[in-house]
Design a protein around this motif. Structure first.
Motif, PDB file in Angstrom:
ATOM      1  N   TYR A 134       2.684   2.300   2.447  1.00 46.34           N
ATOM      2  CA  TYR A 134       2.714   2.945   3.763  1.00 46.34           C
ATOM      3  C   TYR A 134       4.109   2.855   4.368  1.00 46.34           C
ATOM      4  O   TYR A 134       4.860   1.929   4.079  1.00 46.34           O
ATOM      5  N   GLY A 193       0.807  -1.210   0.000  1.00 46.28           N
ATOM      6  CA  GLY A 193       0.000   0.000   0.000  1.00 46.28           C
ATOM      7  C   GLY A 193       0.844   1.265   0.000  1.00 46.28           C
ATOM      8  O   GLY A 193       0.302   2.368   0.029  1.00 46.28           O
ATOM      9  N   ILE A 206      -2.267   0.200   8.773  1.00 40.32           N
ATOM     10  CA  ILE A 206      -3.156  -0.785   8.143  1.00 40.32           C
ATOM     11  C   ILE A 206      -3.918  -1.589   9.198  1.00 40.32           C
ATOM     12  O   ILE A 206      -3.551  -1.599  10.371  1.00 40.32           O
TER      13      ILE A 206
END
Ligand code: SER
Length: 590
Positions: free
Chosen positions: A242, A240, A248
């Motif tokens: 991140y 993602g 998450i």
């Protein structure tokens, strides 16, 4: 991609390569005294890695909940968690390096799978050490898969060797896969494995072809295995884009709520520690084999995690009593995947509340003690509190050194932290020595005595149900080469007569010289047979059922002896309470 999506995709990929999905096991190891918690997906599979036949075959895939507290100091950075989930595919004496590496590459870079840019993947392989040669084969396979030489790195045992998790057991060289985040290298030495944040470890393929013995040597295993591990949280964060795993899954709303409670928008290490620790404690308490806080073994680790969460809450000025609310969030969000959390919700919340209260009392007692010592401390002209005194406050009263330092500061003093750390390390060294000794052996060891005690455990379980009634339910089992330990649900202390009766039943099964039979079947069929197997939702579609004549029928992975006559005389060494409503028997065979 969500965690659920990653798990589904991984399982689908390996099912397409003829792997059977097996359910994850408990985070409290069963029958295995080499470790306190399940630290990796391979742990529940140890008997099969050592040669026991798995009822689902030679190719397995699963997602396993894990607890690792060895690097607890690093929790709060981008990737370390004490509770996480690990995806894994296994070969139990089936395929080996070539397939494992090719499939890892296909799953990582395939467009219909994770689709990572192949140019950003680097790998490491075992460089060879001692008598064990370099893993040139793995390097060769990576090259044929398309990884250029300059992205293949070789390291020794410290970096490219996995296992055993206890003192002895299966282990072997590994090859690790890293994703280059694009960050500038931190130095010229920056390579995969460096913790600066440039390289993110995605996956580890272990080639378990050795067994470490008690003498510390490495013996080749009869069967060559593959054990792989991909961290779910890390990989989802990476996919993602991140920067940390706290952005998450359940961790994200936990952090949000912690900031609200702390009335801040600032990102702190404390908020991450609280989020991680509350998640791990909820899962430890909520496991069906779960434990409650205590001063020994798993209960001690659990207590430490809870207390650390409380202390970090104090640092952030979060009002007391916040653990229950955060645990409820974990139960609500992760309860669908882990229904045991929902089943055990009342126990989780009760224990957290109790522990919070108890810790409050501990802190008060510590403050009182500090205030008693204060007049003397103030006489010290250099205004330094000796490390051993700070350690004593911690060791005897459970009073954390940070709080001693705070109180010292309020009174114009400091704590000799070097001295404290020295006292602490010395203590830790001693208890580590103790712990290693304590955790030697276990089913992971597969020694003859352990196998005997495992069969005796089945006889004991059946005998207890005969004598005390069918409400007896197994709560946990732990075996060393010296003794078995069996925890079961039962509300009262056993009488001497009951203990004698149980011993007599087990010994009559031994005297009868009964052969032990194993059959593979569907769990429903096993249930029809009346096989004991209380963690039924934890099995796949084929289970092994061990029958000991008329005495016992139980679902179990094995191993067992062939005939009860191998056991010797059975004796209950002790019977006590282990936690509320749970009795603990220790027994030996002589
Ligand atoms: N056991 C290895 C690890 O934990 C691979 O699953 O990294």
């Amino acid at each position: 991609m969500t965690e659920r999506e990653l798990v589904d995709l991984y399982i689908k990929f390996f099912e397409s390569k003829d792997h059977k999905r097996i359910p994850g096991a408990s985070i409290i190891p069963e029958n295995d005294s080499t470790i306190l918690f399940t630290p990796a997906g391979m742990q529940p599979l140890v008997p099969y890695l050592l040669g026991e036949k798995h009822p689902q075959g030679k190719r397995l895939v699963d997602v396993q909940k894990c607890i690792r507290t060895g690097d607890i100091e690093e929790v709060g950075d981008a990737t370390h968690l004490t509770f996480f989930r690990m995806l894994g595919n296994w070969s139990l004496g089936g395929y080996f390096k070539k397939e494992a590496i090719q499939w890892s590459w296909e799953f990582l870079t395939g467009k219909e799978w994770l689709g990572f840019d192949p140019e950003k993947i680097s790998v490491t392989v075992f460089a060879g050490e001692g008598d064990i040669p370099a893993d040139d084969e793995a390097a060769q396979i990576w090259m044929s898969a398309g990884v250029p030489n300059e992205r293949i790195f070789s390291f020794g045992m410290k970096d490219n060797w996995w296992g055993p998790t206890g003192a002895t057991g299966p282990c072997g060289p590994d090859t690790e896969m890293f994703y280059d985040t694009g960050k500038e290298p931190c130095s010229e030495e920056c390579k995969p494995g460096c913790s600066c944040g440039k390289y993110f470890e995605v996956w580890n393929d272990v080639f378990m072809e050795y067994r470490k013995t008690e003498a510390g040597t490495y013996e080749p295993l009869e069967q060559k295995n593959v054990d792989t591990g991909m961290g779910v949280e890390r990989t989802v964060a990476m996919l993602g884009g991140y920067k940390t795993v706290y952005e998450i899954g359940v961790l994200k709303p936990l952090i949000k709520r912690i900031r609200e409670l702390a009335n801040t928008t600032e990102s702190t290490r404390s908020e991450k520690v609280i989020a991680d620790h509350i998640r791990s404690t909820t899962h430890i308490l909520g496991d069906d084999q779960g434990v409650v806080p205590s001063n020994v073994d798993q209960g001690y680790v659990l207590r430490r995690l809870i207390r650390l969460a409380i202390r970090h809450g104090m640092k952030l000025d979060i009002p007391k009593g916040f653990l229950g609310e955060l645990a409820t969030m974990v139960i609500e969000i992760e309860g669908e995947e882990y229904p045991e959390l929902v089943r055990n919700k009342a126990l989780i919340l009760d224990e957290l509340e109790r522990e919070e209260k108890l810790f409050g009392e501990t802190l008060q007692a510590g403050m009182k003690q500090f205030n008693k010592m204060l007049p003397n401390l103030l006489k010290n002209p250099n205004k330094i509190i000796a490390g051993r005194l700070a350690f004593k406050l911690y060791d005897t009263f459970g009073f954390p050194v940070e709080l001693t330092a705070d109180l010292a500061g309020e009174n114009g003093m400091t704590v000799d932290m070097d001295g404290y750390n020295k006292a602490f390390d010395k203590h830790r060294e001693l208890s580590k020595q103790g712990a290693e000794k304590k955790f030697k052996g276990g089913l992971a060891d597969n020694s003859e005595m352990v196998t005997k005690l495992h069969t005796a455990t089945h006889l004991l379980h059946a005998a207890l149900r005969k004598v005390l009634g069918d409400s007896v339910k197994q709560k946990g089992s732990n075996i060393t080469a010296e003794r078995l330990r069996f925890d079961f649900l039962y509300p009262e202390k056993m009488t001497d007569e009951q203990k004698k009766e149980v011993e007599a039943l087990v010994n009559s099964a031994i005297n009868d010289k009964v052969s032990i039979e194993m059959k593979e079947m569907h769990p429903d069929e096993a249930e029809k047979l009346g096989a004991l197997g209380f963690f039924k939702d934890k099995y796949g579609d084929v289970v092994k059922v061990y029958t000991i004549g008329k005495y016992s029928t139980e679902i179990c992975g094995g191993p067992h002896v062939e005939n009860t006559s191998e056991l010797g005389r059975f004796r209950i060494a002790s019977e006590k309470s282990s936690s509320r409503g749970v009795r603990r028997i220790k027994a030996v065979i002589e």
